[in-house]
Design an enzyme around this catalytic site. Structure first.
Site, short mmCIF file in Angstrom:
data_model
loop_
_atom_site.label_atom_id
_atom_site.label_comp_id
_atom_site.label_asym_id
_atom_site.label_seq_id
_atom_site.Cartn_x
_atom_site.Cartn_y
_atom_site.Cartn_z
N ARG A 140 67.22 31.60 81.14
CA ARG A 140 68.51 32.08 80.71
C ARG A 140 67.96 34.06 80.11
NH1 ARG A 140 70.90 33.45 75.51
NH2 ARG A 140 68.88 32.30 75.06
N ARG A 141 66.99 33.97 78.91
CA ARG A 141 66.83 35.30 78.64
C ARG A 141 66.24 35.42 79.54
NH1 ARG A 141 65.10 31.27 73.29
NH2 ARG A 141 66.85 31.84 72.59
N ARG A 179 54.74 30.93 68.18
CA ARG A 179 55.24 32.28 69.33
C ARG A 179 54.66 33.36 68.51
NH1 ARG A 179 60.47 30.10 72.69
NH2 ARG A 179 60.25 27.71 72.23
N CYS A 238 67.54 22.96 83.39
CA CYS A 238 66.66 23.80 82.75
C CYS A 238 65.98 25.00 83.29
CB CYS A 238 65.63 23.70 81.77
SG CYS A 238 65.79 22.43 81.03
N LYS A 257 72.23 22.81 71.58
CA LYS A 257 71.59 23.73 72.74
C LYS A 257 70.76 22.80 73.34
CE LYS A 257 68.28 27.01 71.57
NZ LYS A 257 68.06 28.30 71.92
N ASP A 258 70.02 21.49 73.01
CA ASP A 258 69.76 20.47 73.68
C ASP A 258 70.39 18.96 73.81
OD1 ASP A 258 67.67 22.50 72.66
OD2 ASP A 258 66.86 21.07 70.81
N ARG A 260 56.07 28.74 75.51
CA ARG A 260 57.18 27.75 74.27
C ARG A 260 55.86 27.46 72.95
NH1 ARG A 260 57.22 22.37 77.22
NH2 ARG A 260 57.99 22.03 75.13
#
Length: 286
Positions: free
Chosen positions: A108-109, A133, A220, A60-61, A127
């Site tokens: 995206r979320r 979190r 991003c 994903k990164d 973040r």
């Protein structure tokens, strides 16, 4: 080690932990400090310099362009691609009262949440690692957050999951849940070692999704989601999505075709081109 006995000898393998820019700078949104590559740059440099022999990445990164002198021929079997909903006060996004704050670092979320639940607030620069979190959640900085289920499973922290979002509720990030292993382009010895770890079904799915992302030139600052999977007949089903950052517009598409390398790369590219033409100029607000 199971496939190559010489690697089971003492001292044959050394694990080097490398902290990346993305791990260190937590006060700013990723897009503001350079976007893609922030979680891979230092690891790629160590690989190219010969300080390490293979590099393990969360796919994903990984930017859609690999650094010169490196190749990424191996993906491990994919973990669950879905997102987890975590809250101390509600059982789902739908259960959050209007005005509730959801923390996420992912556009995206954010865009998919706001598309379905426009009365919620989304705190954008949420973040830090999972523990950070969850601490913010406990301190009531936010009422809820979303995290990749794959990461929680790998950290053995699934007891924190309130509920799991279906793929219809939240399409995952491109390559979510997939681990990739890279080596130097001219290093046949390492390529041979990691070939024994490759899970071809995952590798092809990731290639399909990354072809979609590359076509859209995703960054991003761009809400993009994509997922390729194998259906019961052995075909590839691809679903792709782009959204405006505020969630007011969401464009979706899907493809079905043979579960084969070139077919799947073409499917991802074709889906990306369709959404680009449907979105039109200025869609992403940049």
């Amino acid at each position: 080690m199971a496939s190559h006995p010489e690697l089971a000898e003492e001292g044959a393998i050394q694990i080097v932990i490398i902290k990346t820019t993305g791990d260190k700078i937590l006060s700013q949104p990723l897009a503001d400090i350079g976007g893609k590559g922030l979680f891979t740059k230092e690891i790629d440099e160590a690989l190219i310099n010969g300080d390490i022999d293979i590099a393990v990445h969360s796919m994903k990164d990984v930017p859609t362009y690999l650094p010169e002198q490196t190749v990424l021929p191996c993906n491990l079997p994919r973990e669950d691609v879905r997102d987890a909903f975590i809250s101390l006060t509600a059982s789902s996004l739908a259960g959050l009262p209007a005005g509730s704050t959801v923390g996420t670092a992912s556009l995206r979320r954010k865009s998919q949440i706001l598309h379905r639940f426009p009365t919620l607030n989304v705190q954008e620069n949420f973040r830090g690692n999972v523990q950070t979190r969850l601490k913010k959640l406990n301190e009531k900085v936010v009422e809820a957050t979303l995290l990749a289920l794959a990461g929680l499973k790998r950290l053995d922290m699934t007891e924190n999951v309130t509920s799991i979002l279906s793929l219809d509720e939240m399409l995952p990030a491109v390559a979510q849940g997939a681990i990739g292993i890279a080596c130097r382009t001219n290093d046949d010895k390492m390529a041979n070692y990691i070939a024994s770890l490759n899970h071809e079904e995952t590798r092809l799915a990731v290639a399909c999704e990354r072809s979609f992302l590359l076509t859209l030139d995703g960054s991003c600052r761009t809400p993009i989601a994509g997922y390729a999977s194998k259906d019961e007949d052995g075909n590839c089903i691809f679903k792709g999505l782009v959204a405006s950052p505020d969630g007011t517009r969401v464009l979706e598409t899907s493809r079905k075709g043979p579960y084969a390398s070139q077919d799947m790369i073409d499917m991802g590219k074709d889906a990306g081109q369709e959404l680009l033409s449907r979105a039109g100029p200025g869609f992403f607000g940049i």
